[in-house]
Design a protein around this motif. Sequence first.
Motif, PDB file in Angstrom:
ATOM      1  N   VAL A  41       7.071  -2.517  18.130  1.00 44.49           N
ATOM      2  CA  VAL A  41       6.398  -1.402  17.442  1.00 44.49           C
ATOM      3  C   VAL A  41       7.312  -0.886  16.339  1.00 44.49           C
ATOM      4  N   ARG A  42       6.739  -0.649  15.160  1.00 46.38           N
ATOM      5  CA  ARG A  42       7.500  -0.072  14.042  1.00 46.38           C
ATOM      6  C   ARG A  42       6.751   1.128  13.481  1.00 46.38           C
ATOM      7  N   PHE A  43       7.499   2.132  13.101  1.00 48.58           N
ATOM      8  CA  PHE A  43       6.965   3.215  12.282  1.00 48.58           C
ATOM      9  C   PHE A  43       7.282   2.878  10.831  1.00 48.58           C
ATOM     10  N   VAL A  44       6.267   2.923   9.986  1.00 51.47           N
ATOM     11  CA  VAL A  44       6.427   2.616   8.562  1.00 51.47           C
ATOM     12  C   VAL A  44       5.965   3.853   7.788  1.00 51.47           C
ATOM     13  N   GLY A  45       6.887   4.774   7.570  1.00 49.04           N
ATOM     14  CA  GLY A  45       6.542   6.036   6.925  1.00 49.04           C
ATOM     15  C   GLY A  45       6.676   5.993   5.418  1.00 49.04           C
ATOM     16  N   ASN A  46       6.090   7.010   4.775  1.00 46.59           N
ATOM     17  CA  ASN A  46       6.166   7.162   3.317  1.00 46.59           C
ATOM     18  C   ASN A  46       5.422   6.046   2.577  1.00 46.59           C
ATOM     19  N   VAL A  47       4.355   5.557   3.187  1.00 46.00           N
ATOM     20  CA  VAL A  47       3.535   4.510   2.579  1.00 46.00           C
ATOM     21  C   VAL A  47       2.080   4.986   2.559  1.00 46.00           C
ATOM     22  N   LEU A  48       1.521   5.123   1.373  1.00 46.22           N
ATOM     23  CA  LEU A  48       0.162   5.638   1.216  1.00 46.22           C
ATOM     24  C   LEU A  48      -0.815   4.499   0.985  1.00 46.22           C
ATOM     25  N   ILE A  49      -1.812   4.404   1.872  1.00 44.49           N
ATOM     26  CA  ILE A  49      -2.853   3.398   1.726  1.00 44.49           C
ATOM     27  C   ILE A  49      -3.723   3.755   0.513  1.00 44.49           C
ATOM     28  N   GLY A  50      -3.953   2.778  -0.325  1.00 45.41           N
ATOM     29  CA  GLY A  50      -4.715   3.003  -1.546  1.00 45.41           C
ATOM     30  C   GLY A  50      -3.834   3.133  -2.766  1.00 45.41           C
ATOM     31  N   ARG A  51      -2.616   3.618  -2.557  1.00 49.85           N
ATOM     32  CA  ARG A  51      -1.649   3.714  -3.658  1.00 49.85           C
ATOM     33  C   ARG A  51      -0.612   2.600  -3.555  1.00 49.85           C
ATOM     34  N   ASP A  52       0.002   2.485  -2.385  1.00 50.77           N
ATOM     35  CA  ASP A  52       1.076   1.516  -2.198  1.00 50.77           C
ATOM     36  C   ASP A  52       0.568   0.168  -1.702  1.00 50.77           C
ATOM     37  N   VAL A  53      -0.506   0.179  -0.965  1.00 52.37           N
ATOM     38  CA  VAL A  53      -1.101  -1.048  -0.432  1.00 52.37           C
ATOM     39  C   VAL A  53      -2.573  -0.764  -0.157  1.00 52.37           C
ATOM     40  N   SER A  54      -3.426  -1.734  -0.397  1.00 44.60           N
ATOM     41  CA  SER A  54      -4.865  -1.540  -0.220  1.00 44.60           C
ATOM     42  C   SER A  54      -5.321  -2.009   1.150  1.00 44.60           C
ATOM     43  N   ILE A  55      -6.528  -1.602   1.525  1.00 42.56           N
ATOM     44  CA  ILE A  55      -7.114  -2.062   2.780  1.00 42.56           C
ATOM     45  C   ILE A  55      -7.281  -3.579   2.767  1.00 42.56           C
ATOM     46  N   ASP A  56      -7.746  -4.124   1.673  1.00 42.31           N
ATOM     47  CA  ASP A  56      -7.929  -5.581   1.590  1.00 42.31           C
ATOM     48  C   ASP A  56      -6.604  -6.315   1.777  1.00 42.31           C
ATOM     49  N   GLU A  57      -5.528  -5.757   1.222  1.00 41.75           N
ATOM     50  CA  GLU A  57      -4.219  -6.381   1.405  1.00 41.75           C
ATOM     51  C   GLU A  57      -3.769  -6.311   2.862  1.00 41.75           C
ATOM     52  N   LEU A  58      -4.041  -5.182   3.520  1.00 37.23           N
ATOM     53  CA  LEU A  58      -3.693  -5.075   4.938  1.00 37.23           C
ATOM     54  C   LEU A  58      -4.474  -6.088   5.770  1.00 37.23           C
ATOM     55  N   ARG A  59      -5.731  -6.304   5.425  1.00 38.89           N
ATOM     56  CA  ARG A  59      -6.543  -7.269   6.165  1.00 38.89           C
ATOM     57  C   ARG A  59      -5.997  -8.688   5.990  1.00 38.89           C
ATOM     58  N   ASP A  60      -5.422  -8.948   4.843  1.00 41.38           N
ATOM     59  CA  ASP A  60      -4.814 -10.265   4.630  1.00 41.38           C
ATOM     60  C   ASP A  60      -3.499 -10.420   5.404  1.00 41.38           C
ATOM     61  N   LEU A  61      -2.809  -9.307   5.613  1.00 40.51           N
ATOM     62  CA  LEU A  61      -1.498  -9.348   6.241  1.00 40.51           C
ATOM     63  C   LEU A  61      -1.553  -9.293   7.769  1.00 40.51           C
ATOM     64  N   TYR A  62      -2.597  -8.637   8.318  1.00 37.69           N
ATOM     65  CA  TYR A  62      -2.655  -8.380   9.751  1.00 37.69           C
ATOM     66  C   TYR A  62      -3.925  -8.961  10.360  1.00 37.69           C
ATOM     67  N   ASP A  63      -3.854  -9.282  11.653  1.00 32.94           N
ATOM     68  CA  ASP A  63      -5.048  -9.751  12.354  1.00 32.94           C
ATOM     69  C   ASP A  63      -6.105  -8.655  12.438  1.00 32.94           C
ATOM     70  N   ALA A  64      -5.666  -7.426  12.680  1.00 32.45           N
ATOM     71  CA  ALA A  64      -6.595  -6.301  12.782  1.00 32.45           C
ATOM     72  C   ALA A  64      -5.952  -5.063  12.178  1.00 32.45           C
ATOM     73  N   VAL A  65      -6.810  -4.179  11.672  1.00 32.83           N
ATOM     74  CA  VAL A  65      -6.376  -2.906  11.099  1.00 32.83           C
ATOM     75  C   VAL A  65      -7.111  -1.789  11.826  1.00 32.83           C
ATOM     76  N   VAL A  66      -6.371  -0.812  12.334  1.00 40.90           N
ATOM     77  CA  VAL A  66      -6.953   0.330  13.041  1.00 40.90           C
ATOM     78  C   VAL A  66      -6.734   1.579  12.196  1.00 40.90           C
ATOM     79  N   VAL A  67      -7.803   2.261  11.841  1.00 42.62           N
ATOM     80  CA  VAL A  67      -7.713   3.476  11.028  1.00 42.62           C
ATOM     81  C   VAL A  67      -7.649   4.682  11.966  1.00 42.62           C
ATOM     82  N   ALA A  68      -6.547   5.412  11.910  1.00 42.86           N
ATOM     83  CA  ALA A  68      -6.321   6.563  12.784  1.00 42.86           C
ATOM     84  C   ALA A  68      -5.847   7.750  11.950  1.00 42.86           C
ATOM     85  N   THR A  69      -6.566   8.004  10.861  1.00 41.99           N
ATOM     86  CA  THR A  69      -6.123   9.014   9.892  1.00 41.99           C
ATOM     87  C   THR A  69      -6.565  10.426  10.245  1.00 41.99           C
ATOM     88  N   GLY A  70      -7.318  10.576  11.334  1.00 43.49           N
ATOM     89  CA  GLY A  70      -7.742  11.908  11.730  1.00 43.49           C
ATOM     90  C   GLY A  70      -8.770  12.495  10.788  1.00 43.49           C
TER      91      GLY A  70
END
Length: 438
Positions: free
Chosen positions: A70-99
């Motif tokens: 498990v890693r905490f990756v702080g100070n990274v804004l989705i949409g500015r620093d990396v897109s959802i599509d890029e995360l989908r390419d990098l990971y098997d699954a993406v879980v949105v827990a933004t509250g």
Amino acid sequence: MRHIAIIGSGPAGFYSAEGLQKQYGAGVRIDLIDRLPVPYGLIRSGVAPDHQSIKAVSRRYEKVAVAEGVRFVGNVLIGRDVSIDELRDLYDAVVVATGAPADRPLGIPGSDLPGVLGSAAFVGWYNGHPDFASLDPPLDTAAAAAVIGNGNVALDVARILAKTEAEFAGSDIVGHALEALDRSAIRSIHILGRRGPHQIAMTPKELGELGHLEAARPFVDRADLPPEAADAGLEPGLRKSVAHLRAFAEGAPDGDKPKTICFEFFAMPIAIEGDGRAERLIVERTRLTDDGRAVGTGERHAIDCGLIVTCIGYQTPPIEGIPYDPARGRFANDEGVIGDGVYCVGWARRGPTGTIGTNRPDGFEVAEKIFARFGTGDGGKPGGDGLDALLQTRGVTAVPFCDWQRIEAAEAARARSGSPREKFVSIEDMLGSLAPQP
């Protein structure tokens, strides 16, 4: 090896990580990505600073964060620093827990006047959230405040407004808020709800706290209370809450304490008036229909108040690339499944309902669905290594959990006597605390 990205490091995010650990054991790598350099979301910036026992759940999350895989990756804004599509390419699954960090708008005339604040903003201000640290609520000029809502957040806001400086001992309320509250001119706090005492969403513990404040007395108009015999049919928790309200009705609104917290039931805000700023709230008396709806009676009155805090709910901000349900203020999903390997949990899934612990079943359920969908094995995704490489090309420096622990230690070192921490209230100061000291 499966690679999972979780967007958001609040309760829903950590419970999802815990659930994934249970499903996969050592066969998963999880990145908890947060736009702030600090984790814990609502626990850090939403839970009232004088409720330290609730904040203690972060120790459970810490155990998850430091676990293998498990890693905490702080100070990274989705949409500015990396897109959802890029995360989908990098990971098997993406879980949105933004509250659901955005205030639901009040939507009445005058609600855009200075002096009208949403509870996310006001709570964020006294909790030191970087988005709201510069907020300047008119505490020194307003003699009265109106708090719109009949849930625990409304109680938190009213209690914070009513407390003396001494009553914040042991809390982690930030210094700028403590100083402003100590200078506050507010002496009357009105808590408004469209329906009656039997329809409140306030819990007994939080209501009971109002009866023990040093400088404020809670008051309920007896005329607003249903016949006592009707309490018998209430569920036990609500019955205890109503018992507190009945006790408050026995006191006088102008007792021996300088501040009053006045509950106004059957009160529907319809307009805010003032010359360039909020000066009064126009309220219409309501009645309940047979099906429990509150409807206006035409009877109106004004409450003079220079501060109005709306505690009427929250909504999840959209993220580009994720289907959104604007009517419900959350991501469009089918029991947590958005589609194409993208999931959501917590308030981003179901809206702002339930307690902190309610997010645990959400996280574990989505973890089960991810395991059922992908199983064990290697999907060939680069996961965190790919994210690190991408962020490096964009000049983004992520904050790992060990650096958050350094920020935490620096906050503890600068705390006033008796307080567990003095939070940094800007991202720049958080990151600055990591710089080598001369």
